[in-house]
Design a protein around this motif. Structure first.
Motif, PDB file in Angstrom:
ATOM      1  N   MET A 194      -1.405  -1.147  -3.833  1.00  0.00           N
ATOM      2  CA  MET A 194      -2.641  -0.356  -3.780  1.00  0.00           C
ATOM      3  C   MET A 194      -2.276   1.099  -3.541  1.00  0.00           C
ATOM      4  O   MET A 194      -1.602   1.419  -2.544  1.00  0.00           O
ATOM      5  N   LEU A 206      -3.449   4.732  -2.562  1.00  0.00           N
ATOM      6  CA  LEU A 206      -4.519   5.460  -1.891  1.00  0.00           C
ATOM      7  C   LEU A 206      -4.224   6.947  -2.022  1.00  0.00           C
ATOM      8  O   LEU A 206      -3.112   7.394  -1.740  1.00  0.00           O
ATOM      9  N   SER A 258       0.318   5.507   0.218  1.00  0.00           N
ATOM     10  CA  SER A 258      -0.639   6.600   0.421  1.00  0.00           C
ATOM     11  C   SER A 258      -0.002   7.930   0.057  1.00  0.00           C
ATOM     12  O   SER A 258       1.121   8.212   0.479  1.00  0.00           O
ATOM     13  N   HIS A 288       0.843  -1.185   0.000  1.00  0.00           N
ATOM     14  CA  HIS A 288       0.000   0.000   0.000  1.00  0.00           C
ATOM     15  C   HIS A 288       0.884   1.242   0.000  1.00  0.00           C
ATOM     16  O   HIS A 288       1.883   1.296   0.729  1.00  0.00           O
ATOM     17  N   SER A 309      -5.482  10.730  -0.884  1.00  0.00           N
ATOM     18  CA  SER A 309      -6.333  11.476   0.046  1.00  0.00           C
ATOM     19  C   SER A 309      -6.436  12.939  -0.381  1.00  0.00           C
ATOM     20  O   SER A 309      -5.491  13.484  -0.962  1.00  0.00           O
ATOM     21  N   GLU A 345      -5.282  -0.320  -7.861  1.00  0.00           N
ATOM     22  CA  GLU A 345      -4.166  -1.236  -7.617  1.00  0.00           C
ATOM     23  C   GLU A 345      -3.312  -1.308  -8.878  1.00  0.00           C
ATOM     24  O   GLU A 345      -3.832  -1.374  -9.993  1.00  0.00           O
ATOM     25  N   ALA A 389      -6.500   6.454  -7.630  1.00  0.00           N
ATOM     26  CA  ALA A 389      -6.631   5.427  -6.602  1.00  0.00           C
ATOM     27  C   ALA A 389      -7.044   4.110  -7.247  1.00  0.00           C
ATOM     28  O   ALA A 389      -8.110   4.016  -7.879  1.00  0.00           O
TER      29      ALA A 389
END
Lengths: 113, 113
Positions: free
Chosen positions: A108, A110, A12, A10, A112, A88, A86
């Protein structure tokens, strides 16, 4: 033999920030390299690929990747993340003479606000 | 142009039941693949075919059989389904040259209870 390692399951980032997704490969023969994106409940869509020639490859949606043979890497970047990024992301390798693609485990992304 | 079409999109099986997943491509591609996707595992190759009438095992072939009687179709069979085969299955196809990407279907979500 061929294999792919994607660092980080992941990642972010904030909207507008740099996106960097890492991919290292192992191949006993010169590789062809691919990045795919998968949105929820969909199939995989090609972002970009390296076959021969220029080592900096540009793809769709503002993404690009650089093939570095000395580092056996093919990292994916985008200067400014958008919420729609956003998803994968999968790195894949196909060695010369191989008929199959080998995929990494995926990262993945992400994003924000 | 439909590309790669998978049938069905969703299926629930009881342990021990059998079923066949159908993949059809209309791009005249030589190579076809079946992958399974599980969380944290990426895409793993089950079986593949490099031409009509040929098949070969991939990374995780146990419990599956395949057939490629027609160039455009690649069938994946589960003779006796097990809960461990609960997964999302993707079919893909590619031309016969090494430097080309694979084109993916939308996936089949299979649950074995």
């Amino acid at each position: 033999a061929q294999s792919v390692t994607q660092l980080g399951s992941h990642v972010s980032v904030s909207e507008g920030a740099l996106v960097l997704l890492r991919c290292n490969y192992s191949s006993s023969v010169p590789p062809y390299l691919f990045w795919y994106v998968q949105y929820p409940n969909q199939g995989l869509q090609l972002l970009l690929k390296y076959t021969t020639g220029a080592t900096l490859v540009k793809g769709i949606n503002g993404f690009e990747a650089e093939f570095k043979k000395s580092e056996t890497s093919f990292h994916l970047t985008k200067p400014s993340a958008h919420m729609s990024d956003a998803a994968e992301y999968f790195c894949a390798v196909r060695g010369v003479g191989y008929s199959t693609l080998t995929f990494g485990k995926g990262t993945m992304l992400l994003v924000s606000p | 142009n439909a590309g790669v079409t998978q049938t069905p999109k969703f299926r629930v099986l009881k342990t021990g039941q059998s079923m066949t997943l159908l993949c059809a491509q209309d791009m005249n591609h030589e190579y076809m693949y079946w992958y399974r996707q599980d969380p944290g595992m990426g895409l793993r190759l089950i079986h593949y075919s490099v031409g009509e009438g040929t098949t070969a095992k991939g990374e995780v072939p146990d419990g599956y059989n395949v057939s490629r009687l027609k160039k455009q179709n690649f069938l994946l069979g589960l003779e006796s389904a097990a809960p461990s085969q609960t997964s999302v299955y993707f079919c893909a196809s590619s031309p016969g040259s090494m430097n080309t990407e694979a084109f993916f279907g939308q996936g089949t979500r299979l649950t074995v209870v």
